[in-house]
Design a protein around this motif. Sequence first.
Motif, PDB file in Angstrom:
ATOM      1  N   GLN A 121      -8.321  10.554   3.677  1.00 24.61           N
ATOM      2  CA  GLN A 121      -7.270   9.839   4.394  1.00 24.61           C
ATOM      3  C   GLN A 121      -7.337   8.367   4.018  1.00 24.61           C
ATOM      4  O   GLN A 121      -8.319   7.910   3.468  1.00 24.61           O
ATOM      5  CB  GLN A 121      -7.422  10.003   5.903  1.00 24.61           C
ATOM      6  CG  GLN A 121      -8.695   9.365   6.446  1.00 24.61           C
ATOM      7  CD  GLN A 121      -9.065   9.856   7.829  1.00 24.61           C
ATOM      8  OE1 GLN A 121      -9.069  11.049   8.077  1.00 24.61           O
ATOM      9  NE2 GLN A 121      -9.369   8.926   8.705  1.00 24.61           N
ATOM     10  N   VAL A 122      -6.286   7.641   4.333  1.00 21.31           N
ATOM     11  CA  VAL A 122      -6.247   6.194   4.157  1.00 21.31           C
ATOM     12  C   VAL A 122      -5.720   5.624   5.469  1.00 21.31           C
ATOM     13  O   VAL A 122      -4.609   5.936   5.880  1.00 21.31           O
ATOM     14  CB  VAL A 122      -5.334   5.774   2.984  1.00 21.31           C
ATOM     15  CG1 VAL A 122      -5.275   4.256   2.873  1.00 21.31           C
ATOM     16  CG2 VAL A 122      -5.815   6.396   1.681  1.00 21.31           C
ATOM     17  N   ASP A 123      -6.535   4.808   6.122  1.00 22.93           N
ATOM     18  CA  ASP A 123      -6.150   4.259   7.420  1.00 22.93           C
ATOM     19  C   ASP A 123      -5.717   2.801   7.348  1.00 22.93           C
ATOM     20  O   ASP A 123      -4.826   2.386   8.074  1.00 22.93           O
ATOM     21  CB  ASP A 123      -7.317   4.406   8.402  1.00 22.93           C
ATOM     22  CG  ASP A 123      -7.738   5.853   8.545  1.00 22.93           C
ATOM     23  OD1 ASP A 123      -6.877   6.675   8.934  1.00 22.93           O
ATOM     24  OD2 ASP A 123      -8.891   6.174   8.242  1.00 22.93           O
ATOM     25  N   LEU A 124      -6.346   2.030   6.472  1.00 17.81           N
ATOM     26  CA  LEU A 124      -6.053   0.607   6.381  1.00 17.81           C
ATOM     27  C   LEU A 124      -6.237   0.148   4.943  1.00 17.81           C
ATOM     28  O   LEU A 124      -7.236   0.493   4.303  1.00 17.81           O
ATOM     29  CB  LEU A 124      -6.993  -0.190   7.294  1.00 17.81           C
ATOM     30  CG  LEU A 124      -6.938  -1.719   7.210  1.00 17.81           C
ATOM     31  CD1 LEU A 124      -5.579  -2.247   7.658  1.00 17.81           C
ATOM     32  CD2 LEU A 124      -8.050  -2.338   8.044  1.00 17.81           C
ATOM     33  N   SER A 137      -0.766   7.483   1.629  1.00 17.22           N
ATOM     34  CA  SER A 137      -0.906   6.124   2.158  1.00 17.22           C
ATOM     35  C   SER A 137       0.349   5.603   2.842  1.00 17.22           C
ATOM     36  O   SER A 137       0.349   4.481   3.351  1.00 17.22           O
ATOM     37  CB  SER A 137      -1.301   5.163   1.029  1.00 17.22           C
ATOM     38  OG  SER A 137      -0.364   5.229  -0.023  1.00 17.22           O
ATOM     39  N   ALA A 138       1.394   6.397   2.898  1.00 19.23           N
ATOM     40  CA  ALA A 138       2.679   5.929   3.425  1.00 19.23           C
ATOM     41  C   ALA A 138       2.582   5.416   4.860  1.00 19.23           C
ATOM     42  O   ALA A 138       3.260   4.459   5.225  1.00 19.23           O
ATOM     43  CB  ALA A 138       3.723   7.043   3.336  1.00 19.23           C
ATOM     44  N   ARG A 139       1.719   6.022   5.664  1.00 26.58           N
ATOM     45  CA  ARG A 139       1.632   5.647   7.079  1.00 26.58           C
ATOM     46  C   ARG A 139       0.435   4.755   7.398  1.00 26.58           C
ATOM     47  O   ARG A 139       0.207   4.416   8.555  1.00 26.58           O
ATOM     48  CB  ARG A 139       1.606   6.909   7.934  1.00 26.58           C
ATOM     49  CG  ARG A 139       2.922   7.695   7.827  1.00 26.58           C
ATOM     50  CD  ARG A 139       2.966   8.896   8.729  1.00 26.58           C
ATOM     51  NE  ARG A 139       2.658   8.505  10.094  1.00 26.58           N
ATOM     52  CZ  ARG A 139       2.038   9.297  10.969  1.00 26.58           C
ATOM     53  NH1 ARG A 139       1.679  10.497  10.625  1.00 26.58           N
ATOM     54  NH2 ARG A 139       1.785   8.883  12.194  1.00 26.58           N
ATOM     55  N   ALA A 140      -0.327   4.393   6.383  1.00 27.62           N
ATOM     56  CA  ALA A 140      -1.485   3.521   6.608  1.00 27.62           C
ATOM     57  C   ALA A 140      -1.022   2.136   7.037  1.00 27.62           C
ATOM     58  O   ALA A 140       0.088   1.705   6.721  1.00 27.62           O
ATOM     59  CB  ALA A 140      -2.310   3.420   5.320  1.00 27.62           C
ATOM     60  N   HIS A 141      -1.868   1.441   7.755  1.00 27.63           N
ATOM     61  CA  HIS A 141      -1.618   0.037   8.083  1.00 27.63           C
ATOM     62  C   HIS A 141      -1.950  -0.760   6.828  1.00 27.63           C
ATOM     63  O   HIS A 141      -3.062  -0.652   6.302  1.00 27.63           O
ATOM     64  CB  HIS A 141      -2.508  -0.399   9.253  1.00 27.63           C
ATOM     65  CG  HIS A 141      -2.171  -1.747   9.790  1.00 27.63           C
ATOM     66  ND1 HIS A 141      -1.587  -1.912  11.024  1.00 27.63           N
ATOM     67  CD2 HIS A 141      -2.323  -2.992   9.283  1.00 27.63           C
ATOM     68  CE1 HIS A 141      -1.405  -3.211  11.248  1.00 27.63           C
ATOM     69  NE2 HIS A 141      -1.849  -3.877  10.203  1.00 27.63           N
ATOM     70  N   ILE A 142      -0.998  -1.516   6.328  1.00 24.43           N
ATOM     71  CA  ILE A 142      -1.210  -2.295   5.111  1.00 24.43           C
ATOM     72  C   ILE A 142      -1.025  -3.769   5.442  1.00 24.43           C
ATOM     73  O   ILE A 142       0.039  -4.183   5.894  1.00 24.43           O
ATOM     74  CB  ILE A 142      -0.266  -1.857   3.974  1.00 24.43           C
ATOM     75  CG1 ILE A 142      -0.442  -0.358   3.701  1.00 24.43           C
ATOM     76  CG2 ILE A 142      -0.540  -2.685   2.717  1.00 24.43           C
ATOM     77  CD1 ILE A 142       0.509   0.213   2.669  1.00 24.43           C
ATOM     78  N   ALA A 143      -2.095  -4.529   5.214  1.00 29.06           N
ATOM     79  CA  ALA A 143      -2.091  -5.960   5.515  1.00 29.06           C
ATOM     80  C   ALA A 143      -2.082  -6.766   4.229  1.00 29.06           C
ATOM     81  O   ALA A 143      -2.881  -6.526   3.329  1.00 29.06           O
ATOM     82  CB  ALA A 143      -3.321  -6.330   6.337  1.00 29.06           C
ATOM     83  N   ALA A 144      -1.171  -7.720   4.147  1.00 27.87           N
ATOM     84  CA  ALA A 144      -1.164  -8.689   3.047  1.00 27.87           C
ATOM     85  C   ALA A 144      -2.304  -9.666   3.310  1.00 27.87           C
ATOM     86  O   ALA A 144      -2.472 -10.149   4.427  1.00 27.87           O
ATOM     87  CB  ALA A 144       0.161  -9.429   3.004  1.00 27.87           C
ATOM     88  N   VAL A 145      -3.085  -9.930   2.280  1.00 26.02           N
ATOM     89  CA  VAL A 145      -4.168 -10.898   2.378  1.00 26.02           C
ATOM     90  C   VAL A 145      -3.933 -11.917   1.268  1.00 26.02           C
ATOM     91  O   VAL A 145      -3.877 -11.554   0.099  1.00 26.02           O
ATOM     92  CB  VAL A 145      -5.541 -10.215   2.212  1.00 26.02           C
ATOM     93  CG1 VAL A 145      -6.661 -11.232   2.369  1.00 26.02           C
ATOM     94  CG2 VAL A 145      -5.710  -9.073   3.211  1.00 26.02           C
TER      95      VAL A 145
END
Length: 136
Positions: free
Chosen positions: A55-58, A83-91
């Motif tokens: 799975q991919v969570d973040l 990964s479509a529903r993972a939380h993705i944060a720009a850093v």
Amino acid sequence: MNFEGPAENAYVILVEDDPNSYLVMEELLKHAGFKHFYHRGSGAKLIQLIEALPQVDLVLLDIGLPGEDGFGVLRRLRAHPQSARAHIAAVTANIMHQTRLRAKDAGFDSFISKPIAPEKICDQIRGMLSGQTYWW
């Protein structure tokens, strides 16, 4: 998507080309007890990694990557079922207001400015896994 269970069991991926930034983040997460933490220096082999994980969570995604920038990588992550529903944060170190707006419009879930705050980042990660968003 909100992660179910202890945040330390979440699958977290850092896409970061600066080895120093990655090593700092790795040490912080290890110290905080995170068990499933992965790194890629670009988006090039990211899909292969995602397909190998259960799975991919973040995803903590640097938007200033060489080659394909974080916006391009984000599009591929959102298009992939793993990964479509993972939380993705720009850093990013680019903290201009226009960059935040572009990140939000592109579909990022959060925006974390560099340099990261070591005393806050693990709590921010736990928050993102529970559905909170951050835009600073």
